[in-house]
Scaffold this motif. Structure first.
Motif, PDB file in Angstrom:
ATOM      1  N   GLN A 126      13.979 -25.416  23.284  1.00 51.56           N
ATOM      2  CA  GLN A 126      14.596 -24.824  24.472  1.00 51.56           C
ATOM      3  C   GLN A 126      14.011 -23.436  24.742  1.00 51.56           C
ATOM      4  O   GLN A 126      13.680 -23.109  25.889  1.00 51.56           O
ATOM      5  CB  GLN A 126      16.104 -24.737  24.307  1.00 51.56           C
ATOM      6  N   LEU A 127      13.863 -22.613  23.704  1.00 54.83           N
ATOM      7  CA  LEU A 127      13.272 -21.288  23.884  1.00 54.83           C
ATOM      8  C   LEU A 127      11.840 -21.393  24.406  1.00 54.83           C
ATOM      9  O   LEU A 127      11.432 -20.652  25.293  1.00 54.83           O
ATOM     10  CB  LEU A 127      13.282 -20.514  22.561  1.00 54.83           C
ATOM     11  N   TYR A 128      11.087 -22.334  23.857  1.00 59.27           N
ATOM     12  CA  TYR A 128       9.706 -22.537  24.301  1.00 59.27           C
ATOM     13  C   TYR A 128       9.663 -22.940  25.774  1.00 59.27           C
ATOM     14  O   TYR A 128       8.873 -22.409  26.552  1.00 59.27           O
ATOM     15  CB  TYR A 128       9.027 -23.603  23.440  1.00 59.27           C
ATOM     16  N   ASN A 129      10.526 -23.872  26.157  1.00 57.69           N
ATOM     17  CA  ASN A 129      10.535 -24.362  27.536  1.00 57.69           C
ATOM     18  C   ASN A 129      10.967 -23.293  28.531  1.00 57.69           C
ATOM     19  O   ASN A 129      10.537 -23.299  29.687  1.00 57.69           O
ATOM     20  CB  ASN A 129      11.425 -25.590  27.666  1.00 57.69           C
ATOM     21  N   GLU A 130      11.816 -22.347  28.098  1.00 61.89           N
ATOM     22  CA  GLU A 130      12.314 -21.301  28.980  1.00 61.89           C
ATOM     23  C   GLU A 130      11.437 -20.051  28.962  1.00 61.89           C
ATOM     24  O   GLU A 130      11.645 -19.135  29.756  1.00 61.89           O
ATOM     25  CB  GLU A 130      13.742 -20.926  28.589  1.00 61.89           C
ATOM     26  N   ALA A 131      10.449 -20.024  28.067  1.00 62.83           N
ATOM     27  CA  ALA A 131       9.597 -18.839  27.922  1.00 62.83           C
ATOM     28  C   ALA A 131       8.758 -18.623  29.176  1.00 62.83           C
ATOM     29  O   ALA A 131       8.309 -19.563  29.820  1.00 62.83           O
ATOM     30  CB  ALA A 131       8.699 -18.991  26.703  1.00 62.83           C
ATOM     31  N   GLU A 132       8.599 -17.362  29.519  1.00 63.46           N
ATOM     32  CA  GLU A 132       7.762 -16.979  30.649  1.00 63.46           C
ATOM     33  C   GLU A 132       6.600 -16.144  30.127  1.00 63.46           C
ATOM     34  O   GLU A 132       6.720 -15.479  29.112  1.00 63.46           O
ATOM     35  CB  GLU A 132       8.566 -16.135  31.645  1.00 63.46           C
ATOM     36  N   ASP A 158       4.343 -13.149  29.605  1.00 69.61           N
ATOM     37  CA  ASP A 158       4.568 -11.710  29.646  1.00 69.61           C
ATOM     38  C   ASP A 158       3.308 -11.055  30.204  1.00 69.61           C
ATOM     39  O   ASP A 158       2.294 -10.959  29.540  1.00 69.61           O
ATOM     40  CB  ASP A 158       4.855 -11.178  28.239  1.00 69.61           C
ATOM     41  N   ASP A 167      15.742 -28.157  18.197  1.00 67.58           N
ATOM     42  CA  ASP A 167      16.145 -28.199  19.608  1.00 67.58           C
ATOM     43  C   ASP A 167      16.217 -26.789  20.200  1.00 67.58           C
ATOM     44  O   ASP A 167      15.811 -26.571  21.345  1.00 67.58           O
ATOM     45  CB  ASP A 167      17.498 -28.902  19.770  1.00 67.58           C
ATOM     46  N   ALA A 168      16.722 -25.831  19.419  1.00 69.17           N
ATOM     47  CA  ALA A 168      16.812 -24.449  19.891  1.00 69.17           C
ATOM     48  C   ALA A 168      15.414 -23.878  20.124  1.00 69.17           C
ATOM     49  O   ALA A 168      15.169 -23.206  21.131  1.00 69.17           O
ATOM     50  CB  ALA A 168      17.580 -23.589  18.889  1.00 69.17           C
ATOM     51  N   PHE A 169      14.482 -24.154  19.206  1.00 73.76           N
ATOM     52  CA  PHE A 169      13.107 -23.684  19.383  1.00 73.76           C
ATOM     53  C   PHE A 169      12.464 -24.319  20.612  1.00 73.76           C
ATOM     54  O   PHE A 169      11.773 -23.651  21.377  1.00 73.76           O
ATOM     55  CB  PHE A 169      12.252 -24.001  18.148  1.00 73.76           C
TER      56      PHE A 169
END
Length: 90
Positions: free
Chosen positions: A27-33, A35, A23-25
């Motif tokens: 969430q990080l993937y979904n919030e990634a922008e 670069d 779930d943490a991964f």
């Protein structure tokens, strides 16, 4: 595979922790922008920067490039640049 109650609980706890990690991964993937670099250097400039960084060090060259860019940008009238951006949007 046969397991006793304690082993079953240990496996269940491990699965719960793996799900939390997943779930943490997610969430990080979904919030990634994406670069995106602010400045796109040419291949020639990138090569030169790499060579001088090997000689003088990253910090020294980064500091000098930052000073140069700041000086160049300070020559631009920023109030006109912000007005230009507003005109382009209209």
């Amino acid at each position: 595979m046969k397991v006793n109650d304690q082993e079953k609980q240990t496996l269940s706890d491990a699965i719960d922790k793996m799900n939390e990690g997943l779930d943490a991964f997610i969430q990080l993937y979904n919030e990634a922008e994406e670069d995106r670099p602010l400045i796109q250097f040419s291949d020639e400039v990138t090569e030169i920067i790499g060579r001088v960084k090997n000689i003088y060090g990253d910090k020294e060259i980064d500091d000098r490039i930052n000073k140069l860019v700041k000086e160049i940008l300070s020559l631009l009238p920023l109030d006109q640049a912000s007005n230009k951006g507003q005109k382009d949007e209209a």
